[in-house]
Design a protein around this motif. Structure first.
Motif, PDB file in Angstrom:
ATOM      1  N   ASN A 195       0.420   4.277  -2.739  1.00  0.00           N
ATOM      2  CA  ASN A 195       0.147   5.681  -2.420  1.00  0.00           C
ATOM      3  C   ASN A 195       1.250   6.597  -2.940  1.00  0.00           C
ATOM      4  OD1 ASN A 195      -2.368   6.048  -1.253  1.00  0.00           O
ATOM      5  ND2 ASN A 195      -1.700   5.359   0.760  1.00  0.00           N
ATOM      6  N   GLY A 250       0.974  -6.481  -0.318  1.00  0.00           N
ATOM      7  CA  GLY A 250       0.607  -6.003  -1.642  1.00  0.00           C
ATOM      8  C   GLY A 250      -0.619  -5.106  -1.572  1.00  0.00           C
ATOM      9  N   GLY A 253       0.834  -1.196   0.000  1.00  0.00           N
ATOM     10  CA  GLY A 253       0.000   0.000   0.000  1.00  0.00           C
ATOM     11  C   GLY A 253       0.868   1.245   0.000  1.00  0.00           C
ATOM     12  N   HIS A 295      -7.755   0.087   5.948  1.00  0.00           N
ATOM     13  CA  HIS A 295      -8.303  -0.513   7.175  1.00  0.00           C
ATOM     14  C   HIS A 295      -9.745  -0.976   7.023  1.00  0.00           C
ATOM     15  CE1 HIS A 295      -4.891   0.141   9.838  1.00  0.00           C
ATOM     16  NE2 HIS A 295      -4.645   1.159   9.024  1.00  0.00           N
ATOM     17  N   ASP A 329      -8.452   5.782   0.539  1.00  0.00           N
ATOM     18  CA  ASP A 329      -7.549   4.711   0.960  1.00  0.00           C
ATOM     19  C   ASP A 329      -8.339   3.793   1.891  1.00  0.00           C
ATOM     20  OD1 ASP A 329      -5.674   3.172   2.326  1.00  0.00           O
ATOM     21  OD2 ASP A 329      -4.187   4.766   2.448  1.00  0.00           O
TER      22      ASP A 329
HETATM   23  C1  LIG Z   1      -4.129   4.009   5.759  1.00  0.00           C
HETATM   24  C2  LIG Z   1      -2.954   3.230   5.266  1.00  0.00           C
HETATM   25  N1  LIG Z   1      -2.589   3.355   3.979  1.00  0.00           N
HETATM   26  C3  LIG Z   1      -1.542   2.679   3.486  1.00  0.00           C
HETATM   27  C4  LIG Z   1      -0.798   1.834   4.287  1.00  0.00           C
HETATM   28  C5  LIG Z   1       0.371   1.120   3.717  1.00  0.00           C
HETATM   29  O1  LIG Z   1      -0.001  -0.196   3.397  1.00  0.00           O
HETATM   30  P1  LIG Z   1       1.075  -1.361   3.364  1.00  0.00           P
HETATM   31  O2  LIG Z   1       1.239  -1.840   4.763  1.00  0.00           O
HETATM   32  O3  LIG Z   1       0.472  -2.382   2.451  1.00  0.00           O
HETATM   33  O4  LIG Z   1       2.337  -0.789   2.818  1.00  0.00           O
HETATM   34  C6  LIG Z   1      -1.153   1.664   5.631  1.00  0.00           C
HETATM   35  C7  LIG Z   1      -0.365   0.766   6.492  1.00  0.00           C
HETATM   36  O5  LIG Z   1      -0.347   0.824   7.681  1.00  0.00           O
HETATM   37  C8  LIG Z   1      -2.258   2.385   6.141  1.00  0.00           C
HETATM   38  O6  LIG Z   1      -2.641   2.279   7.416  1.00  0.00           O
END
Ligand SMILES: Cc1ncc(COP(=O)(O)O)c(C=O)c1O
Length: 465
Positions: free
Chosen positions: A108, A255, A104, A218, A215
């Protein structure tokens, strides 16, 4: 003897510790004998699901390729497995296009650094994740970044109006305003008012000039009967322009997939640096993802989601009752408002438990084997220090009751200590002393001033989440 570089790094770490911002080398940070999982982001309890594990092992043993791809998608790493899984995601989420990422975080950063163009502006909730902020800082619209107050529709309205006054290209319909929010915020466990945000964008911005990005890190997996997330559960798929689903939380993997328009997908493939310059997901990860989606698309998924929601309601009810006679500075569960137009069955599994002594409480719980983490001042403003409890589909009511009993046990010990100190007329009560030792003089916001705007970042929060 330290080198000059090491001396600087050590000093910075020491200063961080002095300000009570957590510092760790992780070496002595593992749990000896884990108690019930009431703290991880494994919302559906899939990380330890024996049936899912066995199905994955069966599936992966049939795969001709299980290891890595040996390259980025743009080099040798674009396997049929990636394209097929992207197609599956596009169909499952009923999206115009889908693009896979290794995390993630990568998704982003790739989106925010590459998609907003010069002349565009980005309005973001002040609590968005570090990955969104990191992408924005590298964006071509970095001169036009505007935070709005967390979940405040009136602040968002004022910010949009301000942006339209400040950027003529936008009011003239020639440029884009991006709105960045999360559907469910991990620190407070509260929801973005998505229906109101959509209405506001429709009302204020010229047609086609607003681009809402949600996003769902969660909320993915835990809303809608098959876990398509909050945007789908609210029926807003056609109104939100870009949605991020990550696989590290409710999907028990790693992923992420970005749901977007075909042109956004193509642009990121060719300009999104985290996408271009990183080895693609391994075949075994794609196999695990397919196994996981198969698993939750059958009735098991719906059962897990229902269980998660029921247990979350039970925990809220029982904890609220249990804390009725506890002083709020020792333990409190903040009340949360459900946004307008949310179906009544939408419930958050994340519970911030406010306490003026989060380090003491987390230590007490960790000694019992819980994976509790403190969120102290100055990481959050004073009065909002907390630990976060997260409910999981396979928790039992007994586990919830056990945690509540332990919280009350700690609370009684704290109250007893306070009383003892008052009686002894000690110069400072232990709780206050603890509070003091857990605090630091100042919160340290990190401010980046760019011509035209100021982006204020709480570095400690960036490091925490
Ligand atoms: C709101 C949010 N977006 C993106 C991410 C990043 O995701 P990832 O853990 O797959 O890198 C997180 C991770 O904690 C998150 O809480």
């Amino acid at each position: 003897m330290s080198t000059p570089l090491e001396a600087v790094l050590e000093k910075a770490l020491h200063e961080r510790q002095r300000r009570s911002i957590p510092v760790t080398d992780l070496l002595d940070d593992v749990l000896p004998s884990p108690a019930a999982d009431l703290f991880s982001n494994d919302y559906l309890s899939l990380c330890t699901d024996p049936r899912l594990r066995q199905t994955f092992l069966d599936n992966v043993s049939q795969e001709p390729l299980v290891f890595g791809t040996g390259g980025s998608r743009l080099m040798s790493g674009n396997a049929p497995a990636h394209l097929e899984f992207e197609h599956r995601m596009k169909t499952f989420f009923r999206a115009p296009a889908a693009l896979l990422f290794n995390s993630g975080y990568d998704a982003n950063v790739a989106f925010w650094h590459s998609i907003p163009q010069p002349g565009d502006a980005v309005i973001f909730d002040e609590l968005v994740h570090a990955s969104t902020r990191d992408g924005l800082l590298a964006s071509r619209a970095r001169m036009a970044l505007y935070p709005f107050l967390h979940n405040s529709i009136s602040s968002l309205r004022d910010t949009i109006l301000h942006v339209m006054r400040a950027h003529h290209g936008i009011s003239a319909g020639r440029a884009t305003v991006f709105i960045a929010v999360e559907s469910l915020y991990s620190m407070d466990g509260d929801f973005a008012p998505l229906p109101e945000i959509v209405r506001l964008v429709d009302e204020l911005l010229p047609v086609g000039c607003g681009h809402i990005v949600v996003d769902e890190a969660h909320s993915t997996g835990i809303y809608d009967s098959q876990g398509r997330g909050l945007v789908t559960a609210l029926g807003l798929e056609k109104r939100i322009d870009t949605v991020l689903h990550t696989f590290g939380k409710a999907r028990a993997l790693t992923g992420a997939v970005l749901l977007c328009s075909p042109v956004v997908r193509k642009y990121i493939i060719n300009y999104g640096r985290p996408f271009i310059f990183s080895t693609s997901l391994s075949h075994s990860t794609i196999c695990a993802l397919n196994t996981c989606f198969d698993y939750v698309e059958n009735p098991t998924g719906a059962e897990l989601i229902t269980s998660l929601h029921n247990l979350s309601r039970t925990f809220e009810r029982k904890l609220t009752a249990a804390l009725r006679s506890t002083p709020a500075h020792i333990l409190a569960l903040p009340s949360r408002l459900t946004p307008l137009d949310f179906p009544s069955d939408i419930v958050s599994p994340i519970f911030p438990i406010l306490t003026s002594a989060p380090i003491s409480l987390a230590k007490f719980l960790r000694d019992l084997g819980y994976a509790a983490r403190p969120v102290p001042y100055p990481v959050v403003p004073r009065g909002q220090e907390r630990i976060r409890v997260v409910i999981h589909a396979r928790n039992t009511e007994e586990e919830l009751e056990e945690l509540i009993a332990r919280l009350l046990e700690w609370s009684s010990a704290m109250q007893e200590a306070e009383r003892g100190e008052k009686e002894r007329d000690a110069p400072a009560a232990e709780v206050a002393g603890k509070r003091k030792s857990e605090s630091a003089k100042d919160r340290i916001p990190f401010t980046i001033s760019l011509p035209g705007t100021t982006l204020r970042i709480d570095l400690s929060v960036l490091n925490l989440r």
